[in-house]
Design an enzyme around this catalytic site. Structure first.
Site, mmCIF file in Angstrom:
data_model
loop_
_atom_site.group_PDB
_atom_site.id
_atom_site.type_symbol
_atom_site.label_atom_id
_atom_site.label_comp_id
_atom_site.label_asym_id
_atom_site.label_seq_id
_atom_site.Cartn_x
_atom_site.Cartn_y
_atom_site.Cartn_z
ATOM 1 C CE LYS A 37 -4.243 -1.989 2.671
ATOM 2 N NZ LYS A 37 -4.929 -2.387 3.497
ATOM 3 C CB THR A 118 -5.222 -5.649 16.401
ATOM 4 O OG1 THR A 118 -5.115 -7.072 15.621
ATOM 5 C CG2 THR A 118 -7.323 -6.322 15.827
ATOM 6 N NE ARG A 129 -2.450 -5.828 7.129
ATOM 7 C CZ ARG A 129 -3.705 -6.164 6.497
ATOM 8 N NH1 ARG A 129 -3.936 -7.743 7.078
ATOM 9 N NH2 ARG A 129 -4.119 -6.135 5.265
ATOM 10 C CG ASN A 139 -3.504 -2.377 6.562
ATOM 11 O OD1 ASN A 139 -3.138 -2.396 5.545
ATOM 12 N ND2 ASN A 139 -5.127 -2.097 7.381
ATOM 13 C CG HIS A 142 -5.301 -7.073 -0.589
ATOM 14 N ND1 HIS A 142 -6.217 -6.123 0.182
ATOM 15 C CD2 HIS A 142 -5.471 -7.282 -1.469
ATOM 16 C CE1 HIS A 142 -7.330 -6.834 -0.160
ATOM 17 N NE2 HIS A 142 -6.231 -7.431 -1.010
#
Length: 223
Positions: A37, A118, A129, A139, A142
């Site tokens: 990302k 999380t 992540r 994060n 994907h």
């Protein structure tokens, strides 16, 4: 199953046991879509090295920047969730890198390697992540959630790619039992009868001539 060695005048025929291939584990190679990302693109080379060390093969790679409309289409399953508007703005805010990854259990392995969203809240977690992401929104990665999702997402990012369906274990066994094993058994029986000097070459030639996919055999069957 027996493998035959050529027999000389001074040597009795020898046989060697070979593995029963039906008992060997079968390997199914999957493909999954991975996205680096906008918040992690600057670490892309480092991340790709990690991907390769984890046993993945990078089949396709593309750097692009999505429009908000394209992001909305890609994340259509997230529509209606509170995070959806911020997700679209973030994913269209800069370039991304889309990767088609392949390996055994690619979907599950990439999801495990990424970790949960999380994970960024726990300093004890060693997922990617946790290392590269900074928040629930940003994060870093994907990954496709399932095989149908991977098929759709790879096609979205790489429109010209052709994705062959992965056969199930049952359909593969049925195909082998119906089309491959009978012909192979006939060939091995003939091999035992003839005991050629070079059994591998002889069997390969016999299979070429007697394969059910041989056009001449198919034409003869039709006639």
């Amino acid at each position: 199953m027996l493998r035959y060695r050529p027999r000389s005048d001074s040597q009795e025929e020898e046989t060697e046991e070979v593995p029963d291939f039906d008992t060997l584990p079968r390997v199914y190679v999957e493909r999954t879509l991975a996205i680096i990302k906008p918040d992690a693109v600057h670490k892309s080379e480092e991340i790709e090295d990690v991907i390769l060390k984890e046993g993945f093969t990078i089949l396709q790679k593309r750097r692009l920047q999505l429009t908000q409309e394209q992001c909305s289409n890609f994340y259509a399953d997230q529509h209606g969730k509170a995070i959806f508007p911020r997700l679209i703005i973030f994913m269209s805010s800069g370039p991304i890198i889309a990767l088609t990854l392949a390996r055994t259990n690619a979907i599950a392995h990439w999801k495990s390697l990424m970790g949960q969203i999380t994970d960024m809240e726990s300093v004890e977690t060693e997922t990617k992540r946790a290392k590269y992401g900074t928040s629930e929104l940003k994060n870093a990665f994907h990954g496709s959630d399932s095989f149908p999702a991977a098929e759709r997402e790879i096609k979205f990012m790489f429109p010209n790619s052709v994705i062959e369906p992965t056969p199930s274990k049952e359909s593969t066994q049925e195909y082998l039992s119906r089309y491959v094993n009978p012909t192979l058994l006939r060939g091995l029986t003939e091999l035992c009868k003839h005991k050629p000097f070079n059994p591998c070459v002889w069997l390969a030639d016999w299979l070429m001539k007697n394969s059910p996919n041989n056009p001449q055999i198919c034409e003869g069957a039709i006639m």
